[in-house]
Scaffold this motif. Structure first.
Motif, mmCIF file in Angstrom:
data_model
loop_
_atom_site.group_PDB
_atom_site.id
_atom_site.type_symbol
_atom_site.label_atom_id
_atom_site.label_comp_id
_atom_site.label_asym_id
_atom_site.label_seq_id
_atom_site.Cartn_x
_atom_site.Cartn_y
_atom_site.Cartn_z
ATOM 1 N N ALA A 37 0.859 -1.303 0.052
ATOM 2 C CA ALA A 37 -0.120 0.504 -0.431
ATOM 3 C C ALA A 37 1.208 0.899 -0.284
ATOM 4 O O ALA A 37 0.428 2.591 -0.775
ATOM 5 C CB ALA A 37 -1.129 0.151 1.256
ATOM 6 N N GLU A 40 2.988 1.977 -3.529
ATOM 7 C CA GLU A 40 1.800 2.500 -4.644
ATOM 8 C C GLU A 40 0.750 3.431 -4.061
ATOM 9 O O GLU A 40 0.134 4.297 -5.096
ATOM 10 C CB GLU A 40 0.519 1.124 -4.223
ATOM 11 C CG GLU A 40 0.358 -0.043 -5.601
ATOM 12 C CD GLU A 40 -0.624 -1.403 -4.715
ATOM 13 O OE1 GLU A 40 -1.193 -0.910 -4.453
ATOM 14 O OE2 GLU A 40 -0.021 -2.693 -5.878
ATOM 15 N N GLN A 41 1.299 4.229 -2.953
ATOM 16 C CA GLN A 41 0.969 5.394 -2.431
ATOM 17 C C GLN A 41 -0.986 5.534 -2.083
ATOM 18 O O GLN A 41 -1.321 6.446 -3.003
ATOM 19 C CB GLN A 41 0.999 6.758 -3.426
ATOM 20 C CG GLN A 41 2.808 6.609 -3.621
ATOM 21 C CD GLN A 41 3.416 8.465 -4.016
ATOM 22 O OE1 GLN A 41 2.833 8.477 -5.323
ATOM 23 N NE2 GLN A 41 4.149 8.620 -3.584
ATOM 24 N N LYS A 42 -0.816 4.138 -1.272
ATOM 25 C CA LYS A 42 -2.640 4.058 -0.821
ATOM 26 C C LYS A 42 -2.647 4.029 0.536
ATOM 27 O O LYS A 42 -3.285 2.983 1.244
ATOM 28 C CB LYS A 42 -3.040 2.966 -1.721
ATOM 29 C CG LYS A 42 -3.209 2.737 -3.552
ATOM 30 C CD LYS A 42 -3.793 2.541 -3.750
ATOM 31 C CE LYS A 42 -4.281 2.743 -5.679
ATOM 32 N NZ LYS A 42 -4.148 1.704 -6.275
ATOM 33 N N CYS A 43 -1.325 5.119 1.203
ATOM 34 C CA CYS A 43 -1.330 4.181 2.145
ATOM 35 C C CYS A 43 -1.314 6.153 3.657
ATOM 36 O O CYS A 43 -0.223 6.809 2.283
ATOM 37 C CB CYS A 43 -0.674 3.733 2.793
ATOM 38 S SG CYS A 43 0.122 3.153 4.257
ATOM 39 N N THR A 57 -5.087 2.852 5.422
ATOM 40 C CA THR A 57 -4.801 2.233 3.186
ATOM 41 C C THR A 57 -6.115 2.098 2.648
ATOM 42 O O THR A 57 -7.596 1.804 3.278
ATOM 43 C CB THR A 57 -4.335 0.837 3.729
ATOM 44 O OG1 THR A 57 -5.800 -0.213 4.331
ATOM 45 C CG2 THR A 57 -3.265 1.135 3.947
ATOM 46 N N HIS A 59 -8.276 1.766 -1.612
ATOM 47 C CA HIS A 59 -7.795 0.282 -3.287
ATOM 48 C C HIS A 59 -9.021 1.094 -4.306
ATOM 49 O O HIS A 59 -9.800 1.601 -3.569
ATOM 50 C CB HIS A 59 -7.293 -0.558 -2.916
ATOM 51 C CG HIS A 59 -8.378 -1.689 -2.502
ATOM 52 N ND1 HIS A 59 -9.983 -1.771 -3.286
ATOM 53 C CD2 HIS A 59 -9.143 -2.451 -1.607
ATOM 54 C CE1 HIS A 59 -11.007 -2.381 -2.537
ATOM 55 N NE2 HIS A 59 -10.234 -2.902 -1.040
ATOM 56 N N THR A 60 -9.044 1.175 -5.485
ATOM 57 C CA THR A 60 -9.668 1.432 -5.968
ATOM 58 C C THR A 60 -9.954 1.296 -6.690
ATOM 59 O O THR A 60 -10.948 1.441 -8.332
ATOM 60 C CB THR A 60 -8.706 3.225 -6.737
ATOM 61 O OG1 THR A 60 -7.870 3.009 -7.694
ATOM 62 C CG2 THR A 60 -8.752 4.581 -6.013
ATOM 63 N N SER A 66 -13.530 4.457 -4.693
ATOM 64 C CA SER A 66 -12.032 4.148 -3.506
ATOM 65 C C SER A 66 -13.101 3.211 -2.348
ATOM 66 O O SER A 66 -14.422 3.300 -1.973
ATOM 67 C CB SER A 66 -12.162 5.644 -3.249
ATOM 68 O OG SER A 66 -11.623 6.150 -3.946
ATOM 69 N N SER A 94 -9.728 11.292 -2.117
ATOM 70 C CA SER A 94 -10.158 10.409 -3.174
ATOM 71 C C SER A 94 -9.869 10.555 -4.860
ATOM 72 O O SER A 94 -10.399 11.745 -5.402
ATOM 73 C CB SER A 94 -11.369 10.457 -2.296
ATOM 74 O OG SER A 94 -11.430 8.786 -3.625
#
Length: 141
Positions: A37, A40-43, A57, A59-60, A66, A94
């Motif tokens: 995460a 992937e810059q999702k945190c 965290t 995801h999309t 989102s 988002s």
């Protein structure tokens, strides 16, 4: 009063994030998931007075929307607005208009956070955690 800072996590934060997670779930089983995460810059991390005390965290790939998959706050930092700030910050940035999340039916504090932020219930999923249905929440950015 504690100063809350929210920012995108980087790999140097991994050990602190994993430590917060371990303090809550009592194991480090999600460390690789957390690392992915972050990569992937999702945190997002939440800092109180300069120390990481929580994270979010997401995801999309939830029906092209989102989905906030984890909101974890260190037990010692709870009831200070950190979870709410993490969620509000994420909603504000988002990549999709619709944001979903979930919590167990037994997790009343998290349900109160969602309610206070204007989320609405959007369904229930049974059979994930035996005897504790997952409640799905939704908000539009």
């Amino acid at each position: 009063m504690n100063t809350i800072n929210i920012r995108i996590a980087n790999l140097e934060d991994l050990d602190q994030i994993a430590a917060v997670d371990c303090a809550v779930i009592q194991n480090d089983s999600r460390k690789l998931i957390l690392k992915k995460a972050i990569q992937e810059q999702k945190c997002l991390v939440g800092e109180l007075s300069g120390k990481i005390e929580g994270f979010l965290t997401f995801h999309t790939d939830f029906f092209e929307c989102s989905f906030i998959s984890l909101v974890i706050v260190s037990p010692s930092a709870r009831r200070k607005g950190l979870a709410s700030r993490l969620i509000k910050e994420f909603i504000g940035q988002s990549p999709t208009e619709k944001v979903f999340s979930s919590t167990n039916e037994s997790n009343i504090p998290m349900q109160k956070v969602f309610d206070s932020l204007g989320f609405e219930q959007s369904g229930i999923v049974h059979n994930l955690d035996e005897g504790d249905p997952e409640m799905i929440y939704f908000i539009r950015q």
